[in-house]
Scaffold this motif. Structure first.
Motif, PDB file in Angstrom:
ATOM      1  N   LEU A  96       3.644   7.638   9.752  1.00 26.72           N
ATOM      2  CA  LEU A  96       2.203   7.466   9.940  1.00 26.72           C
ATOM      3  C   LEU A  96       1.437   8.720   9.524  1.00 26.72           C
ATOM      4  O   LEU A  96       0.370   8.634   8.896  1.00 26.72           O
ATOM      5  N   VAL A  97       1.967   9.878   9.853  1.00 25.62           N
ATOM      6  CA  VAL A  97       1.310  11.121   9.457  1.00 25.62           C
ATOM      7  C   VAL A  97       1.347  11.278   7.935  1.00 25.62           C
ATOM      8  O   VAL A  97       0.391  11.752   7.320  1.00 25.62           O
ATOM      9  N   GLN A  98       2.425  10.845   7.325  1.00 20.32           N
ATOM     10  CA  GLN A  98       2.514  10.909   5.867  1.00 20.32           C
ATOM     11  C   GLN A  98       1.411  10.065   5.223  1.00 20.32           C
ATOM     12  O   GLN A  98       0.868  10.434   4.178  1.00 20.32           O
ATOM     13  N   HIS A  99       1.066   8.941   5.837  1.00 25.84           N
ATOM     14  CA  HIS A  99      -0.033   8.116   5.323  1.00 25.84           C
ATOM     15  C   HIS A  99      -1.343   8.897   5.323  1.00 25.84           C
ATOM     16  O   HIS A  99      -2.173   8.742   4.401  1.00 25.84           O
ATOM     17  N   VAL A 100      -1.556   9.714   6.345  1.00 26.12           N
ATOM     18  CA  VAL A 100      -2.759  10.552   6.378  1.00 26.12           C
ATOM     19  C   VAL A 100      -2.744  11.509   5.193  1.00 26.12           C
ATOM     20  O   VAL A 100      -3.750  11.666   4.480  1.00 26.12           O
ATOM     21  N   ALA A 101      -1.610  12.152   4.977  1.00 27.59           N
ATOM     22  CA  ALA A 101      -1.491  13.096   3.861  1.00 27.59           C
ATOM     23  C   ALA A 101      -1.669  12.395   2.511  1.00 27.59           C
ATOM     24  O   ALA A 101      -2.258  12.967   1.579  1.00 27.59           O
ATOM     25  N   GLU A 102      -1.188  11.170   2.403  1.00 26.86           N
ATOM     26  CA  GLU A 102      -1.366  10.416   1.167  1.00 26.86           C
ATOM     27  C   GLU A 102      -2.847  10.158   0.885  1.00 26.86           C
ATOM     28  O   GLU A 102      -3.279  10.188  -0.270  1.00 26.86           O
ATOM     29  N   SER A 103      -3.612   9.914   1.948  1.00 26.31           N
ATOM     30  CA  SER A 103      -5.051   9.711   1.781  1.00 26.31           C
ATOM     31  C   SER A 103      -5.720  10.973   1.254  1.00 26.31           C
ATOM     32  O   SER A 103      -6.594  10.915   0.375  1.00 26.31           O
ATOM     33  N   THR A 184     -11.186   3.666   8.459  1.00 27.67           N
ATOM     34  CA  THR A 184     -10.544   2.654   9.305  1.00 27.67           C
ATOM     35  C   THR A 184      -9.033   2.834   9.317  1.00 27.67           C
ATOM     36  O   THR A 184      -8.388   2.796  10.383  1.00 27.67           O
ATOM     37  N   LEU A 185      -8.457   3.040   8.139  1.00 27.40           N
ATOM     38  CA  LEU A 185      -7.002   3.216   8.057  1.00 27.40           C
ATOM     39  C   LEU A 185      -6.556   4.507   8.737  1.00 27.40           C
ATOM     40  O   LEU A 185      -5.556   4.516   9.472  1.00 27.40           O
ATOM     41  N   LEU A 186      -7.291   5.574   8.520  1.00 26.46           N
ATOM     42  CA  LEU A 186      -6.920   6.844   9.142  1.00 26.46           C
ATOM     43  C   LEU A 186      -6.963   6.745  10.664  1.00 26.46           C
ATOM     44  O   LEU A 186      -6.063   7.242  11.352  1.00 26.46           O
TER      45      LEU A 186
END
Length: 215
Positions: A96-103, A184-186
């Motif tokens: 989930l944290v990686q998704h933040v970094a991807e953003s 929203t995703l973040l």
């Protein structure tokens, strides 16, 4: 034989706590990267998540070996089975944290969010990091009261999430549609990170007491 079993059990617990510590480091780095639009910090999150995943395999292997070779019963069995489930929870926290970094990487050099939305996401990241720290302490101490505290602190994260959604749903919000999607995703990523930290606490309560903690 039993001494060896408990040594291996302690090793499993230490590795799980290390996964949790890395998840906390990652969410702090991701949040700072988000606020500063800092690409090197975002890339560090990927390195930290790789370290989490590097621990996942050995944790799973050790837990399976304990089950297969030691034949644990009662509380010892609960501890091993809990460890198996925790590996998945902690791996998902890293993801989930990686998704933040991807953003952050996707929008760089622009900021993913701005204004009040960015402030709320920053606060969500702060609380998420504190939840990870609590979860690590719970894993190391098996303290049920500390485990229950995770649930109480997660309420703060949920409240921030609601405020974030209210903000972007307000007709007066001037952000673009892509910005609304990103925010929203973040918010969801941080909210789910907190949920997994809560699950860590609940699993530890089950480990110590043999009773399921109500949601």
């Amino acid at each position: 034989m039993r001494m060896k079993f408990h040594e291996q059990l302690d090793e499993l617990t230490d590795r799980l706590a290390s996964m949790c510590r890395l998840a906390g480091d990652a969410v702090r780095a991701a949040t700072e990267a988000l606020v500063l639009a800092d690409l090197p910090l975002a890339e560090r999150v990927f390195d930290l998540n790789d370290q989490i995943e590097e621990l996942r395999g050995p944790c799973e292997d050790l837990a399976m070996a304990l089950l297969a070779l030691q034949g644990p019963v009662a509380r010892d069995l609960r501890q091993v089975v809990t460890g198996v489930h925790l590996v998945t929870d902690l791996s998902r926290m890293g993801g989930l944290v990686q998704h933040v970094a991807e953003s952050v990487r996707r929008r760089h050099p622009e900021h993913v969010a701005s204004g009040e939305a960015e402030e709320l996401l920053s606060e969500m990241g702060r609380v998420a990091a504190e939840l990870a720290g609590l979860a690590e302490r719970v894993l190391r101490t098996h303290d049920p009261e500390l485990a229950a505290e995770i649930g109480r602190r997660d309420d703060e994260l949920d409240d921030l999430h609601r405020r974030l959604l209210t903000l972007i749903e307000d007709p007066s919000w001037t952000g673009t549609i892509p910005a609304a999607v990103d925010v929203t995703l973040l918010g969801r990523f941080y909210e789910r990170f907190g949920d997994h930290a809560v699950v860590v606490g609940r699993r530890v309560i089950f480990l110590v007491t043999g009773e399921q903690m109500s949601p």
